[in-house]
Design an enzyme around this catalytic site. Structure first.
Site, PDB file in Angstrom:
ATOM      1  CG  ASN A 155      13.909  -5.777   2.649  1.00 48.38           C
ATOM      2  OD1 ASN A 155      12.755  -5.904   2.604  1.00 48.38           O
ATOM      3  ND2 ASN A 155      15.093  -4.134   2.895  1.00 48.38           N
TER       4      ASN A 155
ATOM      5  NE  ARG B  65      19.655   1.569  -1.473  1.00 51.89           N
ATOM      6  CZ  ARG B  65      18.239   1.316  -1.127  1.00 51.89           C
ATOM      7  NH1 ARG B  65      17.498   2.814  -0.396  1.00 51.89           N
ATOM      8  NH2 ARG B  65      17.896   0.482  -1.322  1.00 51.89           N
TER       9      ARG B  65
ATOM     10  NE  ARG C 192     -23.678   8.437   2.914  1.00 49.30           N
ATOM     11  CZ  ARG C 192     -22.910   8.481   2.900  1.00 49.30           C
ATOM     12  NH1 ARG C 192     -21.790   7.672   3.207  1.00 49.30           N
ATOM     13  NH2 ARG C 192     -22.446   9.315   3.900  1.00 49.30           N
TER      14      ARG C 192
ATOM     15  CD  GLN D 159       7.315  -0.152  -2.714  1.00 43.13           C
ATOM     16  OE1 GLN D 159       8.589   0.824  -1.608  1.00 43.13           O
ATOM     17  NE2 GLN D 159       6.629  -0.106  -2.357  1.00 43.13           N
TER      18      GLN D 159
END
Length: 231
Positions: free
Chosen positions: A22, A71, A158, A104
């Site tokens: 990160n 956290r 298909r 994210q």
């Protein structure tokens, strides 16, 4: 006090695929910075929070103008889903919330207007949660014991590829009302809608090879990203 739109970016310190992923420099900024700046540049998000067990990530987040949530280690190992970190962050945030935007950091290929358009969409459609995805025309098979079986079509009937239209979740943008997370312990629930992104926005950064691939994609589509704070 009016309810606000809040972005939460979970970014733990550990990573198996890329050390300090990160914080890895993508183009010209730490990877975490791209999601922070995407949220800020949307012009519609009131507060941006980064949740992390890493002081280095939190300090970097502050330098790019984000608020931070420390956290606990128990929510920072590689088997914990981000939803647990989101739930922890939601209990930490005191301001009234209308929508949570979950970003994210491994998905830096958001166009300047993607977040704003996604928020407008969830509001206009009166949905409870939203995920982003890209169009797909893939026939998917899965192995069961020794043999293979189709998962998403009937091979005896298909369809033509151009008539077979589905979406692949790309992990870039999630938006939800707080009650969805509180009730389901999950980012999705209730009336779900999907924000369509372009096929080149499918990719995320999980390995060193991904970084080079996404940097090449960024350069090909640079005009979508150039904006104050993201040059």
């Amino acid at each position: 006090m009016a309810n606000k739109i809040v972005a939460i970016i979970p970014a733990r310190g550990g990573s198996k695929g890329i050390k300090n992923k990160n914080l890895y420099k993508f183009i010209d900024k730490p990877l975490i910075a791209w999601s922070i700046l995407s949220a800020q540049n949307s012009g519609i998000i009131d507060s941006v929070y980064v949740s992390s067990d890493s002081n280095e990530i939190l300090n970097t987040a502050v330098s790019f103008g984000a608020k931070t949530i420390k956290r606990p280690d128990i929510l920072a190992n590689d088997i914990i889903m981000p939803d647990a970190a989101l739930f922890h962050a939601l209990n930490y945030i005191t301001e009234p919330i209308e929508y949570i935007v979950f970003l994210q950091p491994t998905s830096p290929l958001r166009k300047n207007d993607d977040i704003k358009k996604a928020i407008f969409q969830i509001k206009n459609e009166n949905a409870d949660s939203l995920l982003s995805g890209v169009p797909a025309h893939h026939f998917i098979w899965s192995k069961k014991k020794k043999y293979f079986h189709p998962l998403n079509y009937d091979y005896l009937k298909r369809p033509r590829r151009q008539d077979f239209f589905q979406y692949v979740e790309n992990g870039s943008i999630y938006i939800f009302k707080p009650w969805i997370l509180k009730k389901n312990k999950n980012r999705l629930g209730g009336k779900i809608t999907l924000y369509e992104m372009e096929d080149w926005q499918l990719y995320q950064i999980d390995s060193p090879d991904d970084i080079h691939q996404l940097e090449a994609i960024y350069e090909r589509h640079r005009n979508h990203f150039i904006k104050e704070g993201r040059k």
